[in-house]
Scaffold this motif. Structure first.
Motif, mmCIF file in Angstrom:
data_model
loop_
_atom_site.group_PDB
_atom_site.id
_atom_site.type_symbol
_atom_site.label_atom_id
_atom_site.label_comp_id
_atom_site.label_asym_id
_atom_site.label_seq_id
_atom_site.Cartn_x
_atom_site.Cartn_y
_atom_site.Cartn_z
ATOM 1 N N ILE A 1 -5.608 4.469 0.861
ATOM 2 C CA ILE A 1 -4.786 5.165 -0.139
ATOM 3 C C ILE A 1 -5.582 6.306 -0.758
ATOM 4 O O ILE A 1 -5.073 7.419 -0.929
ATOM 5 C CB ILE A 1 -4.308 4.186 -1.221
ATOM 6 C CG1 ILE A 1 -3.374 3.134 -0.619
ATOM 7 C CG2 ILE A 1 -3.595 4.935 -2.345
ATOM 8 C CD1 ILE A 1 -3.042 1.998 -1.574
ATOM 9 N N GLN A 60 0.764 4.085 -2.956
ATOM 10 C CA GLN A 60 0.378 5.457 -2.646
ATOM 11 C C GLN A 60 1.414 6.456 -3.156
ATOM 12 O O GLN A 60 1.067 7.474 -3.755
ATOM 13 C CB GLN A 60 0.196 5.620 -1.137
ATOM 14 C CG GLN A 60 -0.205 7.024 -0.722
ATOM 15 C CD GLN A 60 -0.313 7.155 0.785
ATOM 16 O OE1 GLN A 60 -0.763 6.228 1.470
ATOM 17 N NE2 GLN A 60 0.088 8.296 1.317
ATOM 18 N N ALA A 63 0.808 -1.224 0.000
ATOM 19 C CA ALA A 63 0.000 0.000 0.000
ATOM 20 C C ALA A 63 0.844 1.278 0.000
ATOM 21 O O ALA A 63 0.563 2.202 -0.766
ATOM 22 C CB ALA A 63 -0.969 -0.012 1.185
ATOM 23 N N LEU A 76 -3.951 -6.113 -2.842
ATOM 24 C CA LEU A 76 -4.205 -5.433 -1.587
ATOM 25 C C LEU A 76 -5.657 -5.642 -1.185
ATOM 26 O O LEU A 76 -6.501 -5.975 -2.019
ATOM 27 C CB LEU A 76 -3.941 -3.932 -1.728
ATOM 28 C CG LEU A 76 -2.536 -3.501 -2.143
ATOM 29 C CD1 LEU A 76 -2.519 -2.001 -2.402
ATOM 30 C CD2 LEU A 76 -1.515 -3.873 -1.079
ATOM 31 N N ASP A 93 -7.356 -1.242 2.428
ATOM 32 C CA ASP A 93 -6.099 -0.586 2.076
ATOM 33 C C ASP A 93 -6.301 0.375 0.907
ATOM 34 O O ASP A 93 -5.740 1.471 0.874
ATOM 35 C CB ASP A 93 -5.036 -1.634 1.695
ATOM 36 C CG ASP A 93 -4.343 -2.220 2.903
ATOM 37 O OD1 ASP A 93 -4.339 -1.546 3.962
ATOM 38 O OD2 ASP A 93 -3.812 -3.330 2.793
#
Length: 242
Positions: free
Chosen positions: A195, A60, A56, A187, A191
């Motif tokens: 993000i 991001q 994650a 993911l 999660d």
């Protein structure tokens, strides 16, 4: 003195128009709108295989650069200038923006990604939500139409205010790319939402810059993301078109 009934009617009309604009914007930027956004990864598929995106936090950071310093910012500038060209009745500028946006993709797959979605958006919107602005775009520019230009023109033509339309466009871009990462890394859905929440200030800052940018300001520094879109063209195993 204006009669109370007149004030009430005017306010109701304003609310009705605002509700219609929001309804259209939500429809156009929904994952259900048939432009095939789910089939593109903007090179993220290669980035995952190469090990650039593994969890994650790395997804991001990758998306923050893409949106703030790469294709997201460029799309936002094209969106703003296409919107203003329609609002001002300036077909020469509309043509210039449409031509530059179509030519600005850094790779063959990115060009396919933005123009295939742009054409699908335009065709669907003309069929379901027709407006003279969409016909003006086709009359002004006969070449490939990038997605931000098509959406910007539709928003201007249907009276959707620019500021929320632009932020919604960038949020939809972020959400679609996060969905790509959720499937590829993979993911969890929570999660993915973390993000998206973390990218809110990036989206807001990108929109703010784009609103005052001139076309000469268009450019990006997301070099690794651009390279990923080029490398994806020859990736051996692929799930996505870009």
């Amino acid at each position: 003195m204006v009669p109370t009934g007149t004030i009430t009617t005017t306010m109701a009309t304003d609310k009705s128009e605002g509700g219609a604009a929001l309804y259209r914007l939500m429809a156009w930027l929904s994952p259900a709108y048939p432009i095939g956004a789910f089939s593109y990864s903007s090179g993220i598929e290669w980035a995952v295989e190469a090990g650039d995106i593994t969890d994650a936090p790395t997804l991001q950071r990758w998306l923050a650069v893409m949106i703030g310093e790469g294709g997201g910012f460029c799309d936002a500038v094209f969106f703003v200038h296409a919107f203003h060209a329609i609002a001002a009745g300036d077909d020469a500028t509309l043509r210039a923006v449409a031509e530059l946006a179509a030519a600005f993709a850094p790779s063959k797959e990115r060009h396919l990604e933005t123009t295939a979605q742009g054409r699908a958006f335009l065709d669907t919107t003309r069929a379901a939500w027709p407006a003279p602005a969409l016909e003006r775009l086709l009359a002004a520019w006969e070449g490939d139409i990038a997605l931000p230009v098509a959406v910007g023109v539709a928003c201007a033509g249907h009276g959707v205010p620019l500021d929320p339309a632009l932020q919604a466009y960038l949020e939809a871009m972020a959400a679609n790319l996060i969905s790509t990462g959720v499937r590829l890394v993979p993911l969890g859905q929570t999660d993915g939402q973390r993000i998206l929440a973390a990218l809110e200030p990036v989206v807001a800052a990108t929109a703010k810059r784009a609103l005052v940018a001139v076309l000469d300001d268009v450019g990006g520094a997301a070099f690794r993301a651009d390279l990923a879109s080029m490398r994806h063209e020859t990736q051996y195993t692929r799930l996505f078109r870009s």
